[in-house]
Design an enzyme around this catalytic site. Structure first.
Site, PDB file in Angstrom:
ATOM      1  N   SER A   1       7.292   1.411   8.503  1.00  0.00           N
ATOM      2  CA  SER A   1       7.116   1.841   7.117  1.00  0.00           C
ATOM      3  C   SER A   1       8.053   3.006   6.853  1.00  0.00           C
ATOM      4  O   SER A   1       8.249   3.855   7.739  1.00  0.00           O
ATOM      5  CB  SER A   1       5.663   2.296   6.889  1.00  0.00           C
ATOM      6  OG  SER A   1       5.573   3.052   5.690  1.00  0.00           O
TER       7      SER A   1
ATOM      8  N   HIS B   1      12.797  -4.036   6.911  1.00  0.00           N
ATOM      9  CA  HIS B   1      13.684  -4.505   5.831  1.00  0.00           C
ATOM     10  C   HIS B   1      14.762  -5.435   6.394  1.00  0.00           C
ATOM     11  O   HIS B   1      15.134  -6.423   5.765  1.00  0.00           O
ATOM     12  CB  HIS B   1      14.352  -3.316   5.141  1.00  0.00           C
ATOM     13  CG  HIS B   1      13.402  -2.407   4.420  1.00  0.00           C
ATOM     14  ND1 HIS B   1      13.093  -1.154   4.878  1.00  0.00           N
ATOM     15  CD2 HIS B   1      12.686  -2.578   3.290  1.00  0.00           C
ATOM     16  CE1 HIS B   1      12.247  -0.578   4.047  1.00  0.00           C
ATOM     17  NE2 HIS B   1      11.971  -1.424   3.066  1.00  0.00           N
TER      18      HIS B   1
ATOM     19  N   GLN C   1       4.786  -8.679   4.669  1.00  0.00           N
ATOM     20  CA  GLN C   1       3.357  -8.998   4.743  1.00  0.00           C
ATOM     21  C   GLN C   1       2.510  -7.720   4.888  1.00  0.00           C
ATOM     22  O   GLN C   1       1.333  -7.718   4.580  1.00  0.00           O
ATOM     23  CB  GLN C   1       3.141  -9.946   5.931  1.00  0.00           C
ATOM     24  CG  GLN C   1       1.701 -10.236   6.317  1.00  0.00           C
ATOM     25  CD  GLN C   1       0.931 -11.004   5.255  1.00  0.00           C
ATOM     26  OE1 GLN C   1       1.532 -11.726   4.448  1.00  0.00           O
ATOM     27  NE2 GLN C   1      -0.387 -10.846   5.242  1.00  0.00           N
TER      28      GLN C   1
ATOM     29  N   ASP D   1       2.461  -5.196   3.041  1.00  0.00           N
ATOM     30  CA  ASP D   1       1.925  -4.901   1.706  1.00  0.00           C
ATOM     31  C   ASP D   1       1.340  -6.189   1.136  1.00  0.00           C
ATOM     32  O   ASP D   1       1.809  -6.721   0.135  1.00  0.00           O
ATOM     33  CB  ASP D   1       3.034  -4.360   0.810  1.00  0.00           C
ATOM     34  CG  ASP D   1       3.577  -3.041   1.334  1.00  0.00           C
ATOM     35  OD1 ASP D   1       2.781  -2.114   1.538  1.00  0.00           O
ATOM     36  OD2 ASP D   1       4.796  -2.950   1.584  1.00  0.00           O
TER      37      ASP D   1
HETATM   38  O1  PAF Z   1       7.456  -2.720  -1.568  1.00  0.00           O
HETATM   39  C1  PAF Z   1       8.244  -1.950  -2.152  1.00  0.00           C
HETATM   40  O2  PAF Z   1       9.137  -1.338  -1.566  1.00  0.00           O
HETATM   41  C2  PAF Z   1       8.093  -1.729  -3.665  1.00  0.00           C
HETATM   42  O3  PAF Z   1       6.755  -1.775  -4.037  1.00  0.00           O
HETATM   43  C3  PAF Z   1       8.933  -2.703  -4.495  1.00  0.00           C
HETATM   44  C4  PAF Z   1       8.484  -4.141  -4.280  1.00  0.00           C
HETATM   45  C5  PAF Z   1      10.400  -2.553  -4.131  1.00  0.00           C
HETATM   46  C6  PAF Z   1       8.781  -2.396  -5.986  1.00  0.00           C
HETATM   47  O4  PAF Z   1       9.213  -1.116  -6.288  1.00  0.00           O
END
Ligand code: PAF
Length: 275
Positions: free
Chosen positions: A176, A28, A139, A141
């Site tokens: 993750s 993130h 990427q 996901d």
């Molecule tokens: O990837 C995620 O964390 C979630 O699928 C998202 C994009 C925040 C939608 O809830």
């Protein structure tokens, strides 16, 4: 949130949004850092979206360390954290849902029916509430990225979707929020995903373009690891998610496995591998 976002846009500021479900990690951070470098304003949303969890999935126990997340985001210099309660996103009268179409029925969608309808519904609402010029997704996901791009195209949303490379632990495991569920034995096995992808990616670089052979190489590596159940290994076109006749640079090799009840996914873009 929406009023503040509209005021920023009227003042001429570009907004970058990073939609998350919290339990933030270095993956993130890289989304936020990228957003910070490309926009005057950065909004991070933290919302554990009930609509994208199946009835037997981990919605209740999904980690929610909000105070830690807030401190992390403040240190990264975000302009706003949007952390709405469930009934602000889904008030009792909420009825409309996005139908993501057939690309949501393959790969992740096959094992998680309704998942991408839930994702696209909340992403559309979050985009309206945060008014971004750019939105940042990992990427890892990759099917989510494909479907969010489809949402943007189909509804003419004025948002650019930026896919940011996967961040990995030193042993190769993709970051993750769900990695915290792994027990020590499972944690040791988990880097096998990346090893399987790397083996197939190397074979591609060495000239192998048969999708079934590339899938077979990755599957063989995963099958050799005891305690890990393969859900899928799929070589797909990066836009249509169908299997191409021949792998080409940009084709994606995606894997999903289960370690006990924990599901892990990973992928590599062939010809662009930076595993
Ligand atoms: O990837 C995620 O964390 C979630 O699928 C998202 C994009 C925040 C939608 O809830």
């Amino acid at each position: 949130m929406q009023e503040q976002a509209i005021a920023w846009r009227h003042a001429g500021d570009d907004i970058g949004v990073v939609p998350t479900m919290g339990a933030l990690h270095a993956g993130h951070d890289s989304l936020v850092t990228r957003a910070r470098s490309e926009n005057q304003r950065v909004i991070v949303t933290i919302f554990v979206n009930p609509a994208q969890f199946g009835p037997n999935e981990d919605f209740e126990r999904y980690p929610r360390p909000f105070d830690q997340d807030r401190a992390r985001l403040e240190a990264l210099g975000v302009d706003a954290i949007f952390h709405p309660p469930v009934d602000q996103i889904y008030p009792p009268a909420f009825k409309t849902r996005v139908d993501p179409g057939p690309l949501a029925d393959v790969l992740e969608g096959k094992s998680r029916p309704g998942h991408f309808a839930g994702v696209l519904t909340v992403v559309l609402k979050l985009f309206n509430l945060t008014q971004p010029k750019r939105a940042y997704f990992g990427q890892k996901d990759f099917q989510q990225v494909v479907l969010v791009r489809q949402l943007v195209r189909d509804f003419g949303l004025p948002v650019r979707i930026v896919a940011v490379p996967t961040v990995r632990h030193p042993d190769g495991l993709a970051m993750s929020s769900r990695n915290v569920y792994l027990d020590p034995g499972q944690r040791q096995l988990a880097p096998t995903l990346q090893q399987a992808l790397t083996e197939a990616a190397r074979a591609f670089t060495a000239g192998e373009t048969d999708p079934l052979r590339l899938e077979g190489l990755a599957r063989g590596r995963l099958a050799a690891a005891q305690g890990l159940a393969v859900d899928y290994v799929a070589l797909v076109d990066g836009a249509t998610l169908s299997r191409p006749e021949r792998a080409i640079p940009g084709s994606v090799l995606a894997v999903a496995v289960k370690l006990g009840s924990i599901r892990l996914i990973d992928n590599v873009v062939l010809g662009a591998e930076r595993l």
